[in-house]
Design a protein around this motif. Structure first.
Motif, PDB file in Angstrom:
ATOM      1  N   PRO A 149       0.799  -1.229   0.000  1.00  0.00           N
ATOM      2  CA  PRO A 149       0.000   0.000   0.000  1.00  0.00           C
ATOM      3  C   PRO A 149       0.829   1.276   0.000  1.00  0.00           C
ATOM      4  CG  PRO A 149      -0.522  -1.376   1.923  1.00  0.00           C
ATOM      5  CD  PRO A 149       0.585  -2.039   1.183  1.00  0.00           C
ATOM      6  N   GLY A 150       2.024   1.243   0.585  1.00  0.00           N
ATOM      7  CA  GLY A 150       2.825   2.453   0.681  1.00  0.00           C
ATOM      8  C   GLY A 150       3.570   2.804  -0.583  1.00  0.00           C
ATOM      9  N   SER A 151       4.005   1.788  -1.335  1.00  0.00           N
ATOM     10  CA  SER A 151       4.846   2.033  -2.501  1.00  0.00           C
ATOM     11  C   SER A 151       4.197   1.635  -3.816  1.00  0.00           C
ATOM     12  CB  SER A 151       6.164   1.271  -2.362  1.00  0.00           C
ATOM     13  OG  SER A 151       5.929  -0.138  -2.391  1.00  0.00           O
ATOM     14  N   GLY A 152       3.178   0.781  -3.770  1.00  0.00           N
ATOM     15  CA  GLY A 152       2.582   0.262  -4.996  1.00  0.00           C
ATOM     16  C   GLY A 152       3.379  -0.869  -5.612  1.00  0.00           C
ATOM     17  N   ALA A 153       4.452  -1.311  -4.946  1.00  0.00           N
ATOM     18  CA  ALA A 153       5.286  -2.391  -5.468  1.00  0.00           C
ATOM     19  C   ALA A 153       4.501  -3.707  -5.488  1.00  0.00           C
ATOM     20  CB  ALA A 153       6.546  -2.555  -4.622  1.00  0.00           C
ATOM     21  N   VAL A 154       4.719  -4.510  -6.526  1.00  0.00           N
ATOM     22  CA  VAL A 154       4.047  -5.795  -6.659  1.00  0.00           C
ATOM     23  C   VAL A 154       4.720  -6.819  -5.746  1.00  0.00           C
ATOM     24  CG1 VAL A 154       3.413  -7.662  -8.228  1.00  0.00           C
ATOM     25  CG2 VAL A 154       3.382  -5.289  -9.034  1.00  0.00           C
ATOM     26  N   LEU A 155       3.960  -7.357  -4.796  1.00  0.00           N
ATOM     27  CA  LEU A 155       4.468  -8.368  -3.876  1.00  0.00           C
ATOM     28  C   LEU A 155       4.237  -9.782  -4.414  1.00  0.00           C
ATOM     29  CD1 LEU A 155       3.120  -6.857  -0.522  1.00  0.00           C
ATOM     30  CD2 LEU A 155       5.371  -6.529  -1.572  1.00  0.00           C
ATOM     31  N   ARG A 156       3.145  -9.956  -5.130  1.00  0.00           N
ATOM     32  CA  ARG A 156       2.827 -11.263  -5.716  1.00  0.00           C
ATOM     33  C   ARG A 156       1.853 -11.041  -6.868  1.00  0.00           C
ATOM     34  NH1 ARG A 156      -1.155 -15.026  -4.827  1.00  0.00           N
ATOM     35  NH2 ARG A 156      -1.992 -13.898  -3.018  1.00  0.00           N
ATOM     36  N   ALA A 157       1.978 -11.852  -7.913  1.00  0.00           N
ATOM     37  CA  ALA A 157       1.096 -11.720  -9.067  1.00  0.00           C
ATOM     38  C   ALA A 157       0.531 -13.084  -9.440  1.00  0.00           C
ATOM     39  CB  ALA A 157       1.843 -11.116 -10.257  1.00  0.00           C
ATOM     40  N   ASP A 158      -0.727 -13.081  -9.874  1.00  0.00           N
ATOM     41  CA  ASP A 158      -1.415 -14.293 -10.301  1.00  0.00           C
ATOM     42  C   ASP A 158      -2.043 -14.011 -11.664  1.00  0.00           C
ATOM     43  OD1 ASP A 158      -4.156 -15.778 -10.555  1.00  0.00           O
ATOM     44  OD2 ASP A 158      -3.035 -16.976  -9.106  1.00  0.00           O
ATOM     45  N   THR A 159      -2.027 -14.990 -12.553  1.00  0.00           N
ATOM     46  CA  THR A 159      -2.540 -14.762 -13.904  1.00  0.00           C
ATOM     47  C   THR A 159      -3.782 -15.592 -14.220  1.00  0.00           C
ATOM     48  OG1 THR A 159      -1.049 -16.480 -14.794  1.00  0.00           O
ATOM     49  CG2 THR A 159      -0.241 -14.204 -14.777  1.00  0.00           C
ATOM     50  N   GLU A 160      -4.297 -16.382 -13.258  1.00  0.00           N
ATOM     51  CA  GLU A 160      -5.371 -17.312 -13.582  1.00  0.00           C
ATOM     52  C   GLU A 160      -6.614 -17.179 -12.711  1.00  0.00           C
ATOM     53  OE1 GLU A 160      -3.706 -21.178 -13.325  1.00  0.00           O
ATOM     54  OE2 GLU A 160      -2.370 -20.938 -15.051  1.00  0.00           O
ATOM     55  N   ALA A 161      -6.520 -16.598 -11.543  1.00  0.00           N
ATOM     56  CA  ALA A 161      -7.655 -16.563 -10.615  1.00  0.00           C
ATOM     57  C   ALA A 161      -8.819 -15.778 -11.207  1.00  0.00           C
ATOM     58  CB  ALA A 161      -7.237 -15.954  -9.282  1.00  0.00           C
ATOM     59  N   THR A 162     -10.036 -16.258 -10.949  1.00  0.00           N
ATOM     60  CA  THR A 162     -11.230 -15.553 -11.419  1.00  0.00           C
ATOM     61  C   THR A 162     -11.822 -14.667 -10.341  1.00  0.00           C
ATOM     62  OG1 THR A 162     -12.655 -17.408 -10.795  1.00  0.00           O
ATOM     63  CG2 THR A 162     -11.776 -17.405 -13.034  1.00  0.00           C
ATOM     64  N   ALA A 163     -11.632 -15.029  -9.071  1.00  0.00           N
ATOM     65  CA  ALA A 163     -12.235 -14.268  -7.976  1.00  0.00           C
ATOM     66  C   ALA A 163     -11.291 -14.239  -6.785  1.00  0.00           C
ATOM     67  CB  ALA A 163     -13.574 -14.887  -7.562  1.00  0.00           C
ATOM     68  N   VAL A 164     -11.416 -13.167  -5.995  1.00  0.00           N
ATOM     69  CA  VAL A 164     -10.584 -12.962  -4.807  1.00  0.00           C
ATOM     70  C   VAL A 164     -11.473 -12.484  -3.665  1.00  0.00           C
ATOM     71  CG1 VAL A 164      -8.716 -11.590  -3.813  1.00  0.00           C
ATOM     72  CG2 VAL A 164      -8.515 -12.409  -6.165  1.00  0.00           C
ATOM     73  N   TRP A 165     -11.237 -13.033  -2.471  1.00  0.00           N
ATOM     74  CA  TRP A 165     -11.899 -12.542  -1.260  1.00  0.00           C
ATOM     75  C   TRP A 165     -10.816 -12.082  -0.286  1.00  0.00           C
ATOM     76  CZ3 TRP A 165     -13.459 -16.802  -3.976  1.00  0.00           C
ATOM     77  CH2 TRP A 165     -14.777 -16.809  -4.432  1.00  0.00           C
ATOM     78  N   THR A 166     -10.981 -10.881   0.243  1.00  0.00           N
ATOM     79  CA  THR A 166      -9.952 -10.301   1.112  1.00  0.00           C
ATOM     80  C   THR A 166     -10.466 -10.176   2.544  1.00  0.00           C
ATOM     81  OG1 THR A 166     -10.690  -8.092   0.448  1.00  0.00           O
ATOM     82  CG2 THR A 166      -8.817  -9.033  -0.742  1.00  0.00           C
ATOM     83  N   TYR A 167      -9.611 -10.549   3.494  1.00  0.00           N
ATOM     84  CA  TYR A 167      -9.962 -10.521   4.909  1.00  0.00           C
ATOM     85  C   TYR A 167      -8.823  -9.899   5.709  1.00  0.00           C
ATOM     86  CZ  TYR A 167     -13.477 -13.887   3.354  1.00  0.00           C
ATOM     87  OH  TYR A 167     -14.511 -14.507   2.692  1.00  0.00           O
ATOM     88  N   ARG A 168      -9.088  -9.668   6.972  1.00  0.00           N
ATOM     89  CA  ARG A 168      -8.086  -9.057   7.835  1.00  0.00           C
ATOM     90  C   ARG A 168      -6.900  -9.986   8.075  1.00  0.00           C
ATOM     91  NH1 ARG A 168     -11.050  -7.245  12.736  1.00  0.00           N
ATOM     92  NH2 ARG A 168     -12.155  -6.093  11.114  1.00  0.00           N
ATOM     93  N   ASN A 169      -7.146 -11.284   8.017  1.00  0.00           N
ATOM     94  CA  ASN A 169      -6.081 -12.244   8.319  1.00  0.00           C
ATOM     95  C   ASN A 169      -5.758 -13.171   7.156  1.00  0.00           C
ATOM     96  OD1 ASN A 169      -8.649 -13.381   8.574  1.00  0.00           O
ATOM     97  ND2 ASN A 169      -7.952 -14.927  10.022  1.00  0.00           N
TER      98      ASN A 169
END
Length: 434
Positions: free
Chosen positions: A122-142
């Motif tokens: 969030p601070g730099s915009g640097a890519v930490l990990r990339a995925d090329t196939e996923a159709t959906a993502v769910w984000t949580y606190r943990n």
């Protein structure tokens, strides 16, 4: 000049022509200063704001991620520093969602109708990990979950820690009858209560539940997120709705009769079919009023707390995991906001709001409020919004201590440990807690 005409119109026309000539020849151009004056922002939160920033348009969402503020538009994402509101970076993306908390927070971004996503710092915009196939993502606190489907016939769900580079687990979920896509597609769980001029996801991100349900062409695959396995697959009957809350699978049955609906709720612990608890006459407001009993909504509540209505029309709050009644309202009382620890309740006279703590089993604060007041609960503050005059008040959920009290018509988009983000038009401001 025609008889009766005003000579001032002629003078004005001559003046405009002169200004245009001067501007086009580079002698004198007043337009940048004029537009600068037009675009000058007025304070949207008075002296309460630490900073106010002009942003690129009307945001889809705004979230606090560590020391950054993430602004999502329809086709792009921007980040601003939480301390001073300075722009940090921007990126082309159709959606963005926050996972993690504090220093572990990340931003997941992607494009609509395109598989894959990126995890950014969030601070730099640097890519930490990339995925090329996923159709959906769910984000949580943990955690962060992603779904991969091969031609829609074979799917697998994978769990990651927000900044992790190796999966926590992966489980095959079989075929999914329709494609789940982008960020946080709806799942059969509990829905948050909403408030006027407060973003629906102001409390984002929440803790990953112990059970989630993946809808699959009329059936639901229940996934145990602690072990990474499909615990059960169920197909609700036409008069039933299934939702996952508090580590339980809730089956709500609505039976029509006598011009009304008769409800029953059964909670089980997948894969066991045995009832952990059940209640007849409990209306979880999964259907509109009417005799057809068609259930089209998830139950309202917090992560482990359900909002229901008893047979005589009084609201009550229950623990989803064991069915205990946490609070039973008097006639005319309404729950405006709820999470696992607290509830904000409006009295029958519509003149007072009070905070109720489940751990103490009692009211912990009370304050006057107009009839049109609404409220939302976040982990950091209970946010109370009223109109005429427009006002936003934030109080500590457990004590009622005033954290912010501002005359503003802005919308509250995000709340964090140190303050909240409000937006009015293209102006965004950070209001720190007192």
């Amino acid at each position: 000049m025609a008889s009766g005409g005003s000579p001032w119109k002629g003078y004005a026309l001559v003046a405009i022509v002169i200004v245009i000539v001067l501007a086009t020849t580079g002698v004198w151009n007043p337009w940048p200063r004029v537009w600068s004056w037009v675009n000058t922002s007025q304070p949207i939160a008075g002296d309460a704001a630490r900073w106010q920033q002009r942003i690129g348009g009307s945001p889809q969402s705004v979230a606090i991620a560590g020391e950054a503020v993430i602004v999502e538009y329809r086709t792009s994402v921007e980040a601003y520093g939480l301390t001073a509101g300075v722009k940090l970076w921007d990126s082309d993306a159709d959606w963005a969602s926050i996972a993690g908390d504090g220093k572990d927070a990340v931003v997941a971004t992607g494009r609509l109708l395109t598989n894959g996503y990126q995890v950014l710092d969030p601070g730099s915009g640097a890519v930490l990990r990339a995925d090329t196939e996923a159709t959906a993502v769910w984000t949580y606190r943990n955690a962060l979950l992603d779904l991969h489907c091969s031609k829609g016939s074979e799917c697998r769900l994978t769990a990651w820690t927000p900044r992790g580079s190796k999966p926590l687990w992966t489980v095959d979920t079989g075929g999914i009858g329709f494609v789940l896509n982008a960020a946080n597609p709806d799942l059969p769980d509990s829905r948050q209560l909403t408030a006027d001029r407060v973003d629906d996801d102001v409390a984002r991100p929440r803790q990953m539940p112990s059970l989630i349900g993946l809808p699959d062409d009329g059936q639901i695959r229940v996934v145990d997120t602690a072990t990474g396995r499909v615990a059960q697959t169920v197909r609700p009957a036409q008069d039933q709705r299934v939702a996952l809350a508090g580590g339980r699978m809730l089956t709500v049955t609505g039976t029509p009769g006598d011009g009304t609906c008769y409800y029953s709720v059964v909670a089980t612990d997948p894969p066991s079919p045995a009832a952990v608890w059940k209640r007849d006459g409990l209306n979880l407001r999964t259907a509109d009023n009417g005799a057809d009993c068609k259930q089209e909504r998830d139950p309202a509540g917090g992560e482990d707390v359900l909002l229901g209505v008893d047979p005589v029309g009084r609201e009550e709050l229950l623990a989803a995991h064991d069915g205990r009644v946490l609070w039973h309202g008097a006639k005319g009382e309404n729950v405006l906001g709820v999470n696992d620890s607290y509830a904000v309740i409006r009295d029958a006279g519509k003149s007072t709001l009070r905070g109720y703590a489940f751990a103490r089993g009692r009211t912990v604060w009370s304050r006057p409020a107009g009839e049109n007041a609404s409220a939302a609960l976040t982990p950091y503050a209970a946010i109370i919004v009223s109109r005429k005059p427009d006002r936003v008040v934030a109080v500590a959920p457990g004590s009622g201590r005033v954290l912010a009290d501002v005359r503003t018509g802005a919308e509250v988009f995000a709340a964090g440990p140190g303050g909240m983000i409000v937006v009015s038009g293209r102006d965004m401001a950070y209001l720190p807690w007192a």
